[in-house]
Design an enzyme around this catalytic site. Structure first.
Site, PDB file in Angstrom:
ATOM      1  N   LYS A  22      32.694  53.655  37.067  1.00 57.70           N
ATOM      2  CA  LYS A  22      32.654  52.245  36.637  1.00 57.70           C
ATOM      3  C   LYS A  22      33.034  51.330  37.802  1.00 57.70           C
ATOM      4  CE  LYS A  22      36.266  50.462  34.455  1.00 57.70           C
ATOM      5  NZ  LYS A  22      36.796  49.250  35.109  1.00 57.70           N
ATOM      6  N   ASN A  23      34.062  51.734  38.571  1.00 59.40           N
ATOM      7  CA  ASN A  23      34.593  50.844  39.612  1.00 59.40           C
ATOM      8  C   ASN A  23      33.827  50.909  40.916  1.00 59.40           C
ATOM      9  OD1 ASN A  23      36.348  49.989  37.716  1.00 59.40           O
ATOM     10  ND2 ASN A  23      38.122  51.105  38.508  1.00 59.40           N
ATOM     11  N   ARG A 123      47.044  39.211  37.501  1.00 60.64           N
ATOM     12  CA  ARG A 123      45.795  39.422  38.230  1.00 60.64           C
ATOM     13  C   ARG A 123      45.410  38.228  39.114  1.00 60.64           C
ATOM     14  NH1 ARG A 123      43.274  43.705  35.543  1.00 60.64           N
ATOM     15  NH2 ARG A 123      42.228  44.142  37.504  1.00 60.64           N
ATOM     16  N   ASP A 306      45.275  53.780  37.595  1.00 63.10           N
ATOM     17  CA  ASP A 306      44.427  53.899  36.405  1.00 63.10           C
ATOM     18  C   ASP A 306      44.679  55.187  35.637  1.00 63.10           C
ATOM     19  OD1 ASP A 306      41.507  52.280  37.891  1.00 63.10           O
ATOM     20  OD2 ASP A 306      43.369  51.494  37.047  1.00 63.10           O
ATOM     21  N   ARG A 398      34.768  50.325  27.146  1.00 63.87           N
ATOM     22  CA  ARG A 398      34.370  49.591  28.365  1.00 63.87           C
ATOM     23  C   ARG A 398      34.184  50.562  29.516  1.00 63.87           C
ATOM     24  NH1 ARG A 398      37.261  43.892  29.306  1.00 63.87           N
ATOM     25  NH2 ARG A 398      35.958  44.157  31.158  1.00 63.87           N
TER      26      ARG A 398
HETATM   27  C1  EPZ Z   1      40.522  47.350  40.836  1.00 59.71           C
HETATM   28  O1  EPZ Z   1      41.088  46.177  40.285  1.00 59.71           O
HETATM   29  C2  EPZ Z   1      40.033  48.178  39.654  1.00 59.71           C
HETATM   30  N1  EPZ Z   1      39.004  47.439  38.932  1.00 59.71           N
HETATM   31  C3  EPZ Z   1      41.194  48.484  38.714  1.00 59.71           C
HETATM   32  O2  EPZ Z   1      40.704  49.321  37.671  1.00 59.71           O
HETATM   33  C4  EPZ Z   1      42.247  49.267  39.509  1.00 59.71           C
HETATM   34  O3  EPZ Z   1      43.372  49.497  38.679  1.00 59.71           O
HETATM   35  C5  EPZ Z   1      42.680  48.453  40.739  1.00 59.71           C
HETATM   36  O4  EPZ Z   1      41.521  48.122  41.537  1.00 59.71           O
HETATM   37  C6  EPZ Z   1      43.655  49.221  41.617  1.00 59.71           C
HETATM   38  O5  EPZ Z   1      43.087  50.414  42.035  1.00 59.71           O
HETATM   39  C7  EPZ Z   1      37.727  47.445  39.405  1.00 59.71           C
HETATM   40  O6  EPZ Z   1      37.435  48.027  40.437  1.00 59.71           O
HETATM   41  C8  EPZ Z   1      36.716  46.723  38.579  1.00 59.71           C
HETATM   42  P1  EPZ Z   1      43.566  45.043  43.194  1.00 59.71           P
HETATM   43  P2  EPZ Z   1      41.497  44.936  41.264  1.00 59.71           P
HETATM   44  O7  EPZ Z   1      42.993  43.764  43.662  1.00 59.71           O
HETATM   45  O8  EPZ Z   1      40.498  44.818  42.342  1.00 59.71           O
HETATM   46  C9  EPZ Z   1      47.337  42.196  43.514  1.00 59.71           C
HETATM   47  C10 EPZ Z   1      40.368  50.019  35.450  1.00 59.71           C
HETATM   48  O9  EPZ Z   1      41.120  50.390  34.538  1.00 59.71           O
HETATM   49  N2  EPZ Z   1      46.412  41.157  43.990  1.00 59.71           N
HETATM   50  O10 EPZ Z   1      43.596  46.221  44.114  1.00 59.71           O
HETATM   51  O11 EPZ Z   1      41.765  43.765  40.412  1.00 59.71           O
HETATM   52  C11 EPZ Z   1      47.183  42.449  42.014  1.00 59.71           C
HETATM   53  O12 EPZ Z   1      47.939  41.519  41.276  1.00 59.71           O
HETATM   54  C12 EPZ Z   1      40.742  48.827  36.315  1.00 59.71           C
HETATM   55  O13 EPZ Z   1      39.276  50.575  35.748  1.00 59.71           O
HETATM   56  C13 EPZ Z   1      46.932  39.959  44.485  1.00 59.71           C
HETATM   57  O14 EPZ Z   1      48.145  39.778  44.525  1.00 59.71           O
HETATM   58  O15 EPZ Z   1      42.866  45.493  41.850  1.00 59.71           O
HETATM   59  C14 EPZ Z   1      47.707  43.843  41.843  1.00 59.71           C
HETATM   60  O16 EPZ Z   1      49.118  43.801  41.709  1.00 59.71           O
HETATM   61  C15 EPZ Z   1      42.088  48.231  35.921  1.00 59.71           C
HETATM   62  N3  EPZ Z   1      46.072  38.986  44.908  1.00 59.71           N
HETATM   63  C16 EPZ Z   1      47.344  44.524  43.159  1.00 59.71           C
HETATM   64  O17 EPZ Z   1      47.014  43.471  44.083  1.00 59.71           O
HETATM   65  C17 EPZ Z   1      44.711  39.160  44.881  1.00 59.71           C
HETATM   66  O18 EPZ Z   1      43.980  38.237  45.311  1.00 59.71           O
HETATM   67  C18 EPZ Z   1      46.150  45.470  43.047  1.00 59.71           C
HETATM   68  O19 EPZ Z   1      45.063  44.727  42.646  1.00 59.71           O
HETATM   69  C19 EPZ Z   1      44.203  40.372  44.379  1.00 59.71           C
HETATM   70  C20 EPZ Z   1      45.064  41.367  43.943  1.00 59.71           C
END
Ligand code: EPZ
Length: 427
Positions: A22-23, A123, A306, A398
């Site tokens: 999915k990701n 997020r 995840d 989803r």
């Molecule tokens: C991706 O989310 C995945 N989603 C998530 O999977 C996964 O848990 C996550 O990466 C971590 O591996 C998809 O790929 C669609 P991040 P993403 O940006 O990109 C902080 C699932 O269940 N952050 O790496 O949103 C954020 O708050 C989903 O399949 C900022 O601070 O994750 C978090 O604490 C859930 N500022 C950390 O980084 C930003 O601008 C990790 O978030 C962006 C992120």
């Protein structure tokens, strides 16, 4: 609303084929916007899950032609005609934020609503927006929308404060048509980032370094079409391995890349389970479950956030204590309350969950608070005494294709029900 009814106690056995990630699918579907050639981009190994259908609707609202069948997506983006993502669809799918990069690169303007938080944390998107500004985008707020526009993106040196998966992907897609070369430092290293790089290069981009903390993107004039098969879903694979382990069964997951689960396999082994690796498969062979001193979620190649909740369900069944530290998201313990309703013994202090394992789980009525927490509740139900009802299964659907059907084939006593049907005692 649909729900799962599970009668616990069956030992799972057999094998399950895992579909595409999915990701990987979500950013690669977004990247298809970058192809201006009037020929279809064909994506294979695409799972039939709700997030795919939602993303398909969003792309169609932007003017792309998109069709899906037999785990294959065909997309033609030569007539992209809108730069605004519909608010309702954006709210439904916060990961649409990484549509900003490709739309901005292709059309020079994009309008999105703030994706907002969800059940696992606020997020934020600051890293996305800072990176797009570094590439030359002007960004402002207008009537609740975030608007970004540019007369032409230019290559830049970008340093991410955190190796954000979405920000790395968004900025890679924004930079592929920029003038000049872009470096993304402290980039996320997940396998899905490498998959995106390989897809972009198959369309004619010039991206190097994905999978390391430094990604280099040399801008090109235009991107064409291609046929591309996405990588298997390592999180779905890990979920099924844990389903086998929590029931004390013998279960093989096939069509995967075992090395993508190295950290997960190490932790499941530490919890007392025997695991055998094949070339494109992993098998769990039942073992006596025992607690693990510390499980800390980390960016790849660490233990993936995840799989934190499915692993918590498994450890709730294990003899002895375990400590789980969620270091990626701020609030990813909503499933603790649900597991404790099933007689688990879990206390939370900030980002640490402390489990006292060994008690038998009892069937109960619980809810899926997010995609992965929902999967964790199903796993707990498989091992619980009695009947478990898991509500809000839309979250689960989803990201897991035919989850109940596949589990049933492995021997689980699970049925998908619609609200309003009388619940007979026993299943
Ligand atoms: C991706 O989310 C995945 N989603 C998530 O999977 C996964 O848990 C996550 O990466 C971590 O591996 C998809 O790929 C669609 P991040 P993403 O940006 O990109 C902080 C699932 O269940 N952050 O790496 O949103 C954020 O708050 C989903 O399949 C900022 O601070 O994750 C978090 O604490 C859930 N500022 C950390 O980084 C930003 O601008 C990790 O978030 C962006 C992120």
């Amino acid at each position: 609303m649909a729900y799962f009814m599970i009668k616990g106690g069956n030992v799972l056995a057999g094998s399950v084929k895992v579909k595409g990630a999915k990701n990987s699918m979500l950013p690669i579907m977004a990247a298809a916007i970058l192809s201006s050639e009037n020929r279809e981009v064909v994506l294979e190994n695409i799972p039939d899950i709700l997030d795919m259908h939602m993303k398909k609707s969003i792309l169609q609202s932007l003017g792309l032609k998109v069709s899906y069948g037999e785990n294959t997506l065909c997309l033609n983006a030569c007539e992209v005609n809108s730069h605004t993502i519909p608010t309702a669809l954006m709210r439904e799918m916060r990961s649409s934020i990484f549509l900003m990069g490709p739309i901005l690169a292709r059309l020079g303007k994009v309008r999105v609503t703030y994706p907002g938080g969800c059940s696992i944390g606020p997020r934020p998107i600051d890293l996305h927006l800072k990176g797009l500004e570094a590439l030359g985008a002007n960004i402002w707020e207008e009537k609740g929308y975030i608007v970004a526009s540019t007369s032409g993106l230019k290559g830049a040196e970008i340093h991410l404060d955190y190796p954000s998966v979405g920000a790395t992907e968004n900025l890679m897609m924004a930079a592929v048509l920029a003038h000049g070369t872009t470096f993304i430092h402290n980039a996320a290293k997940e396998p899905e980032i490498i998959d995106l790089q390989n897809f972009l290069n198959a369309m004619g981009a010039n991206v190097r370094g994905a999978g390391t903390e430094n990604v280099r993107i040399r801008g090109v004039e235009a991107l064409g079409s291609c046929r591309y098969r996405i990588i298997p879903d390592r999180i779905v694979a890990g979920t099924y391995l844990m389903a086998g382990a929590i029931t004390g069964g013998r279960l093989t997951v096939r069509d995967i890349i075992p090395s993508h689960l190295d950290a997960v396999v190490a932790k499941i082994k530490e919890a007392g389970v025997v695991i055998e690796a094949g070339e494109d498969s992993l098998s769990v062979i039942n073992g006596r479950l025992k607690g693990v001193e510390t499980l800390r979620t980390l960016p790849y190649p660490g233990f993936p956030t995840d799989l934190q909740s499915p692993m918590m369900a498994l450890l709730a069944r294990a003899e002895g204590r375990s400590n789980i530290i969620e270091s990626v998201f701020e609030a990813r313990f909503k499933h603790v309350k649900e597991l404790n309703r099933m007689n688990a013994c879990i206390a939370v202090d900030g980002r640490t969950a402390m489990l006292e394992g060994g008690a038998a789980l009892q069937g109960a009525e619980v809810s899926a608070t997010d995609l992965r927490a929902g999967a964790a509740m199903v796993l707990a139900g498989l091992a619980a005494q009695g009947i478990t009802i898991v509500r809000e299964i839309r979250h689960i659907e989803r990201g897991y294709e035919n989850f109940d059907v596949e589990l049933k084939k492995l021997g689980a006593d699970i049925i998908r029900c619609e609200e309003g049907l009388s619940i007979k005692s026993g299943v």
